[in-house]
Design a protein around this motif. Structure first.
Motif, mmCIF file in Angstrom:
data_model
loop_
_atom_site.group_PDB
_atom_site.id
_atom_site.type_symbol
_atom_site.label_atom_id
_atom_site.label_comp_id
_atom_site.label_asym_id
_atom_site.label_seq_id
_atom_site.Cartn_x
_atom_site.Cartn_y
_atom_site.Cartn_z
ATOM 1 N N ARG A 58 0.838 -1.212 0.000
ATOM 2 C CA ARG A 58 0.000 0.000 0.000
ATOM 3 C C ARG A 58 0.867 1.254 0.000
ATOM 4 N NH1 ARG A 58 -4.931 0.598 3.937
ATOM 5 N NH2 ARG A 58 -6.522 -0.383 2.670
ATOM 6 N N VAL A 59 1.896 1.241 0.835
ATOM 7 C CA VAL A 59 2.783 2.402 0.932
ATOM 8 C C VAL A 59 3.507 2.638 -0.398
ATOM 9 C CG1 VAL A 59 4.875 3.259 2.049
ATOM 10 C CG2 VAL A 59 3.079 2.211 3.410
ATOM 11 N N ILE A 60 3.914 1.567 -1.042
ATOM 12 C CA ILE A 60 4.708 1.684 -2.269
ATOM 13 C C ILE A 60 3.845 1.964 -3.490
ATOM 14 C CG2 ILE A 60 6.194 0.369 -3.855
ATOM 15 C CD1 ILE A 60 7.216 -1.097 -1.242
ATOM 16 N N PHE A 61 2.709 1.286 -3.605
ATOM 17 C CA PHE A 61 1.939 1.331 -4.852
ATOM 18 C C PHE A 61 0.768 2.316 -4.873
ATOM 19 C CE2 PHE A 61 3.540 -3.175 -5.195
ATOM 20 C CZ PHE A 61 4.360 -2.953 -6.298
ATOM 21 N N VAL A 62 0.178 2.628 -3.739
ATOM 22 C CA VAL A 62 -1.041 3.452 -3.734
ATOM 23 C C VAL A 62 -0.672 4.914 -3.551
ATOM 24 C CG1 VAL A 62 -3.260 3.877 -2.618
ATOM 25 C CG2 VAL A 62 -2.409 1.533 -2.843
ATOM 26 N N ARG A 63 -1.024 5.712 -4.536
ATOM 27 C CA ARG A 63 -0.723 7.150 -4.501
ATOM 28 C C ARG A 63 -1.961 7.999 -4.220
ATOM 29 N NH1 ARG A 63 3.170 7.261 -9.830
ATOM 30 N NH2 ARG A 63 4.859 6.065 -8.890
ATOM 31 N N ARG A 64 -3.136 7.418 -4.505
ATOM 32 C CA ARG A 64 -4.384 8.169 -4.320
ATOM 33 C C ARG A 64 -5.327 7.373 -3.425
ATOM 34 N NH1 ARG A 64 -6.926 9.012 -9.943
ATOM 35 N NH2 ARG A 64 -6.966 6.755 -9.704
ATOM 36 N N ARG A 65 -5.984 8.074 -2.538
ATOM 37 C CA ARG A 65 -6.913 7.427 -1.599
ATOM 38 C C ARG A 65 -7.945 6.577 -2.341
ATOM 39 N NH1 ARG A 65 -8.212 8.772 3.664
ATOM 40 N NH2 ARG A 65 -6.960 10.638 3.436
ATOM 41 N N GLU A 66 -8.401 7.048 -3.470
ATOM 42 C CA GLU A 66 -9.439 6.320 -4.212
ATOM 43 C C GLU A 66 -8.928 5.001 -4.798
ATOM 44 O OE1 GLU A 66 -8.242 9.911 -6.824
ATOM 45 O OE2 GLU A 66 -8.680 9.559 -4.723
ATOM 46 N N ASP A 67 -7.619 4.771 -4.773
ATOM 47 C CA ASP A 67 -7.057 3.511 -5.274
ATOM 48 C C ASP A 67 -6.916 2.440 -4.188
ATOM 49 O OD1 ASP A 67 -6.833 4.483 -7.871
ATOM 50 O OD2 ASP A 67 -4.771 5.168 -7.584
ATOM 51 N N LEU A 68 -7.208 2.795 -2.938
ATOM 52 C CA LEU A 68 -7.042 1.835 -1.842
ATOM 53 C C LEU A 68 -7.890 0.579 -2.029
ATOM 54 C CD1 LEU A 68 -6.811 4.175 1.263
ATOM 55 C CD2 LEU A 68 -5.030 2.641 0.408
ATOM 56 N N ALA A 69 -9.159 0.741 -2.369
ATOM 57 C CA ALA A 69 -10.042 -0.424 -2.527
ATOM 58 C C ALA A 69 -9.571 -1.313 -3.673
ATOM 59 C CB ALA A 69 -11.483 0.031 -2.759
ATOM 60 N N THR A 70 -9.132 -0.708 -4.767
ATOM 61 C CA THR A 70 -8.623 -1.481 -5.903
ATOM 62 C C THR A 70 -7.381 -2.261 -5.492
ATOM 63 O OG1 THR A 70 -9.487 0.143 -7.466
ATOM 64 C CG2 THR A 70 -7.764 -1.321 -8.270
ATOM 65 N N TYR A 71 -6.477 -1.601 -4.768
ATOM 66 C CA TYR A 71 -5.275 -2.277 -4.297
ATOM 67 C C TYR A 71 -5.636 -3.448 -3.382
ATOM 68 C CZ TYR A 71 -1.175 -3.521 -1.709
ATOM 69 O OH TYR A 71 -0.177 -4.264 -1.133
ATOM 70 N N ASP A 72 -6.507 -3.195 -2.403
ATOM 71 C CA ASP A 72 -6.868 -4.242 -1.448
ATOM 72 C C ASP A 72 -7.477 -5.451 -2.150
ATOM 73 O OD1 ASP A 72 -5.918 -2.703 0.653
ATOM 74 O OD2 ASP A 72 -7.918 -2.030 1.288
ATOM 75 N N GLU A 73 -8.347 -5.207 -3.109
ATOM 76 C CA GLU A 73 -8.982 -6.299 -3.849
ATOM 77 C C GLU A 73 -7.943 -7.085 -4.654
ATOM 78 O OE1 GLU A 73 -12.268 -6.746 -7.391
ATOM 79 O OE2 GLU A 73 -12.540 -5.122 -5.938
ATOM 80 N N ALA A 74 -7.067 -6.372 -5.345
ATOM 81 C CA ALA A 74 -6.023 -7.033 -6.138
ATOM 82 C C ALA A 74 -5.078 -7.819 -5.235
ATOM 83 C CB ALA A 74 -5.253 -6.006 -6.962
ATOM 84 N N PHE A 75 -4.731 -7.261 -4.087
ATOM 85 C CA PHE A 75 -3.831 -7.958 -3.157
ATOM 86 C C PHE A 75 -4.443 -9.272 -2.712
ATOM 87 C CE2 PHE A 75 -2.168 -9.175 0.902
ATOM 88 C CZ PHE A 75 -0.800 -9.006 0.742
ATOM 89 N N GLU A 76 -5.694 -9.227 -2.272
ATOM 90 C CA GLU A 76 -6.350 -10.451 -1.784
ATOM 91 C C GLU A 76 -6.480 -11.492 -2.890
ATOM 92 O OE1 GLU A 76 -6.800 -11.183 1.324
ATOM 93 O OE2 GLU A 76 -6.150 -9.192 1.941
#
Length: 75
Positions: A53-71
């Motif tokens: 999250r720290v490395i890849f997410v630059r915008r708050r609105e991308d958090l859900a996309t990151y979390d889903e992709a991670f899982e």
């Protein structure tokens, strides 16, 4: 393939998945993620997720996309 090479290959594939999901990922972020995973290891999933999250997410609105992709990727 050594475990370090496998780790790097999977981290790069994860970066590509994030890019396809719409995040602006550059090669340097993927290299940084590999370096961090080499230090952290994969023993604690939450630590890996937080590092990504720290490395890849630059915008708050991308958090859900990151979390889903991670899982999806790191199950």
């Amino acid at each position: 393939m050594s475990s370090g090479q496998a780790l790097a290959a999977n981290a790069i594939l994860f970066g590509r998945l994030l890019r396809r999901a719409g995040l602006a990922i550059d090669p340097e972020q993927s290299r940084t993620f590999v370096a961090v995973l080499e230090l952290l290891g994969l023993g604690r999933k939450q630590d890996v997720k937080t590092a990504g999250r720290v490395i890849f997410v630059r915008r708050r609105e991308d958090l859900a996309t990151y979390d889903e992709a991670f899982e999806l990727f790191w199950r």
